[in-house]
Design a protein around this motif. Structure first.
Motif, mmCIF file in Angstrom:
data_model
loop_
_atom_site.group_PDB
_atom_site.id
_atom_site.type_symbol
_atom_site.label_atom_id
_atom_site.label_comp_id
_atom_site.label_asym_id
_atom_site.label_seq_id
_atom_site.Cartn_x
_atom_site.Cartn_y
_atom_site.Cartn_z
ATOM 1 N N LEU A 381 -6.485 2.044 -4.675
ATOM 2 C CA LEU A 381 -5.284 1.327 -4.223
ATOM 3 C C LEU A 381 -5.374 -0.189 -4.342
ATOM 4 C CD1 LEU A 381 -4.420 3.299 -0.958
ATOM 5 C CD2 LEU A 381 -3.914 3.866 -3.333
ATOM 6 N N PHE A 382 -4.236 -0.792 -4.655
ATOM 7 C CA PHE A 382 -4.099 -2.238 -4.585
ATOM 8 C C PHE A 382 -3.781 -2.609 -3.131
ATOM 9 C CE2 PHE A 382 -2.962 -1.530 -9.110
ATOM 10 C CZ PHE A 382 -3.881 -2.397 -9.688
ATOM 11 N N LYS A 383 -3.997 -3.890 -2.805
ATOM 12 C CA LYS A 383 -3.805 -4.345 -1.420
ATOM 13 C C LYS A 383 -2.388 -4.033 -0.895
ATOM 14 C CE LYS A 383 -5.689 -7.028 1.902
ATOM 15 N NZ LYS A 383 -7.091 -6.965 2.334
ATOM 16 N N ASP A 384 -1.370 -4.245 -1.736
ATOM 17 C CA ASP A 384 -0.012 -3.993 -1.223
ATOM 18 C C ASP A 384 0.182 -2.504 -0.930
ATOM 19 O OD1 ASP A 384 -0.264 -3.701 -3.944
ATOM 20 O OD2 ASP A 384 1.634 -4.634 -4.470
ATOM 21 N N GLU A 385 -0.505 -1.641 -1.698
ATOM 22 C CA GLU A 385 -0.413 -0.201 -1.417
ATOM 23 C C GLU A 385 -1.158 0.144 -0.118
ATOM 24 O OE1 GLU A 385 -0.077 1.791 -5.818
ATOM 25 O OE2 GLU A 385 -2.030 0.993 -5.270
ATOM 26 N N VAL A 386 -2.276 -0.548 0.112
ATOM 27 C CA VAL A 386 -3.029 -0.315 1.353
ATOM 28 C C VAL A 386 -2.147 -0.649 2.549
ATOM 29 C CG1 VAL A 386 -4.978 -1.134 2.740
ATOM 30 C CG2 VAL A 386 -5.275 -0.704 0.297
ATOM 31 N N ARG A 387 -1.448 -1.772 2.446
ATOM 32 C CA ARG A 387 -0.580 -2.180 3.565
ATOM 33 C C ARG A 387 0.544 -1.164 3.765
ATOM 34 N NH1 ARG A 387 -1.522 -8.348 2.514
ATOM 35 N NH2 ARG A 387 -2.827 -8.726 4.341
ATOM 36 N N ALA A 388 1.132 -0.698 2.664
ATOM 37 C CA ALA A 388 2.227 0.276 2.786
ATOM 38 C C ALA A 388 1.711 1.585 3.399
ATOM 39 C CB ALA A 388 2.837 0.532 1.413
ATOM 40 N N VAL A 389 0.523 1.998 2.989
ATOM 41 C CA VAL A 389 -0.070 3.219 3.552
ATOM 42 C C VAL A 389 -0.346 3.011 5.048
ATOM 43 C CG1 VAL A 389 -2.206 4.597 3.561
ATOM 44 C CG2 VAL A 389 -1.025 4.136 1.407
ATOM 45 N N GLY A 390 -0.841 1.824 5.396
ATOM 46 C CA GLY A 390 -1.110 1.514 6.801
ATOM 47 C C GLY A 390 0.144 1.626 7.640
ATOM 48 N N GLU A 391 1.244 1.111 7.111
ATOM 49 C CA GLU A 391 2.512 1.197 7.862
ATOM 50 C C GLU A 391 2.943 2.649 7.993
ATOM 51 O OE1 GLU A 391 5.433 -1.729 6.519
ATOM 52 O OE2 GLU A 391 4.484 -2.918 8.101
ATOM 53 N N GLU A 392 2.805 3.396 6.902
ATOM 54 C CA GLU A 392 3.211 4.809 6.923
ATOM 55 C C GLU A 392 2.359 5.615 7.917
ATOM 56 O OE1 GLU A 392 5.275 5.997 3.997
ATOM 57 O OE2 GLU A 392 4.971 8.158 4.136
#
Ligand code: XMP
Length: 527
Positions: A381-392
């Protein structure tokens, strides 16, 4: 689909492979493809066509690159890829390379194009579906395609690029001189989607939900019933990794949070609240501030501070692992260690084994006899995907969007002696900086914004009395990757509020200064 495996089922389920010719071009393309819900992987240009085909790609994108195709040596790609039937899109350097490899001509015209450039669509192409004949695109090239290969047609032109796009539709080979991945290219995202969906027939399977599902399965398959340990730092990567692994294996996961006494304000409470109370994760909270301050007493050298903190952290983590996790299992029990390694680390390490060495290094090098294997649920994952996964996954905004924080914590922002009193002063000032920056709506725009405590004291006057106290330095920077940074132009009224609040509310401070150094020559942190 299971990314990272060789077994894509349907052709449309395979990954888009982005061939990397150097610099950062490939990463941005790969991110844009994923934003269009298609899984992409970056592959080195040295991979053979057989190796690429083993990934069963739905399509291949040849990225831009810093070199000229007419230089020698220049990075190239196995020309056998053009005969595989897999759709290919060359971007900038990639378009020039395929032109040259397939018998066309690329020349240095002497007039490059850089930045926003008008483009005229001159032929019909599935990539330019419903485009007006004139659009603005982002160019960055010195060489230009001056002759298309046999069987190809030119489909767009600009003032200094007679062939700004070309194609051989029957062979599904396309090239564009401009950069569709750059936001300044009008319809750039649309062009990539047309390639993905109309040419490669990809399926939109890469979503945050599918990422979570596939990683949950992968973690379960990897660890079986073994115990798994995760060091939480308060930062976003370890938090998301922990939440994801917990979703996969529940109580098999133990998180260890070591409070070094050098954390930001409310960080420990937030970790407790989120992981123990909200997620019901087994959390070992080690309150070790005394041990860290004792080890740091009298130490002023920045590298010595880092080393002491790193080693003590490992020792404490090891104690917890032996006593509270592995110790309770059968003799010789091996465990797993969760690492928040991200995809850019994996790409930069160049190979899987190198990535593992780097990951070990990130936790400071655990002793060999602890026999941990790594679990890296974010390594695709890229950082922006990590953040989106974290929110989810339901992690709080404050954790998911937190600015980076160095491993040694506040210690590298306290110049000179690190004492509990000085750490308290810095923590209080830092908390005001963060609060006011958030209130001004700037927190997410800045790469980092924090307070620094120098080792000098200066004279001031407060009320009727003379003071002799510390200054606080405000450090705020913008950056894309921390390799370079610019000092942030904070509004004057915000600076005034910061100065007044810090001096009035933090005992021991009588002056506030602003650091206006970029990187280079400065570094972001003061130590
Ligand atoms: P510098 O100060 O070198 O920092 O410009 C670049 C980025 O790295 C972070 N940083 C660290 N992170 N351990 C870390 O985990 C460290 O020792 C360390 N030193 C700096 C810094 O916060 C910035 O984001």
């Amino acid at each position: 689909m299971s990314p990272g495996t060789d077994s894509a089922g349907d052709p449309g389920e395979g990954p888009i492979l982005v061939v990397d010719f150097g610099a950062q071009y490939a990463q941005l393309i790969a991110r844009r493809v994923r934003e269009a819900h298609v899984y992409s992987e970056i592959v080195p240009h040295t991979a053979t066509a057989v190796e690429l085909m083993a990934r069963r790609p739905a399509g291949i994108i040849l990225s831009g690159g810093p070199k000229s195709v007419n230089e020698t040596p220049t990075p190239t790609v196995d020309p056998a890829i053009y005969d595989t039937g897999v759709p290919i899109l060359g971007i900038c350097y990639g378009a020039q390379l395929l032109t040259l490899q397939l018998g066309g001509e690329v020349s240095r015209t002497g007039r490059g194009e850089y930045g926003r450039t008008p483009l005229t669509v001159t032929g019909s192409s599935p990539l330019f579906c419903d485009w007006p004949s004139d659009v603005e695109v982002w160019m960055s090239h010195g060489d230009a395609i001056t002759g298309v290969p046999p069987g190809f047609t030119a489909t767009a032109a600009s003032a200094d690029a007679p062939v700004a796009a070309l194609q051989h539709a029957e062979r599904s080979i396309y090239g564009v001189q401009f950069h569709p991945e750059v936001v300044h290219t009008e319809r750039g995202a649309d062009l990539l989607e047309r390639f993905l969906y109309d040419v490669c027939h990809c399926l939109p399977l890469w979503t945050h939900t599918s990422i979570i599902e596939s990683q949950v399965q992968a973690v379960r398959a990897q660890v079986g019933s073994s115990p798994v340990l995760c060091a939480l730092s308060g930062g976003v990567d370890s938090a998301v990794a922990a939440a994801l692994v917990h979703k996969a294996i529940g109580d098999q996961l133990t998180c260890v949070y070591v409070d070094t006494g050098l954390m930001r304000a409310h960080e420990s409470e937030q970790v407790e609240e989120t992981f123990r109370r909200q997620f019901h994760i087994d959390l070992v909270h080690v309150k070790a501030a005394d041990r860290f301050f004792e080890a740091l007493a009298g130490v002023t050298d920045p590298e010595a501070k880092r080393k002491i903190i790193g080693e003590l952290f490992i020792r404490i983590f090891e104690e917890v692992a032996r006593e509270q996790v592995l110790g309770s299992g059968p003799p010789g029990l091996a465990g797993y260690l969760v690492q928040g390694t991200l995809y850019p680390d994996v790409i930069e390490s160049g190979s899987d084994s190198a990535a593992t060495i780097k990951s070990h290094h990130n936790v400071g090098g655990l002793p060999d006899d602890l026999a941990f294997d790594l679990v890296e649920p974010l390594r695709l994952l890229f950082k922006d995907e990590v953040r989106a996964v974290g929110e989810e996954l339901g992690l709080p905004h404050d954790i998911v969007w937190r600015q980076p924080f160095p491993g040694p914590g506040l210690a590298v922002r306290i110049v000179g002696d690190v004492t509990p009193e000085r750490a308290d002063i810095l923590r209080a000032a830092d908390s005001i900086v963060v609060e006011e920056i958030r209130r001004a709506g700037l927190y997410r725009d800045l790469w980092q914004s924090f307070a620094v405590l120098p080792a000098v004291r200066t004279v001031g006057v407060m009320g009727d009395g003379r003071t002799y106290a510390y200054p606080i330095v405000i450090r705020a920077v913008t950056s894309d990757d921390a390799m370079t940074a610019d000092w942030a132009r904070l509004p004057y009224d915000l600076l005034e509020r910061l100065s007044s609040r810090i001096i009035n509310e933090v005992e021991g401070v009588n002056r506030v200064a602003l650091d206006i150094t970029s990187k280079p020559p400065g570094t972001i942190e003061w130590e």
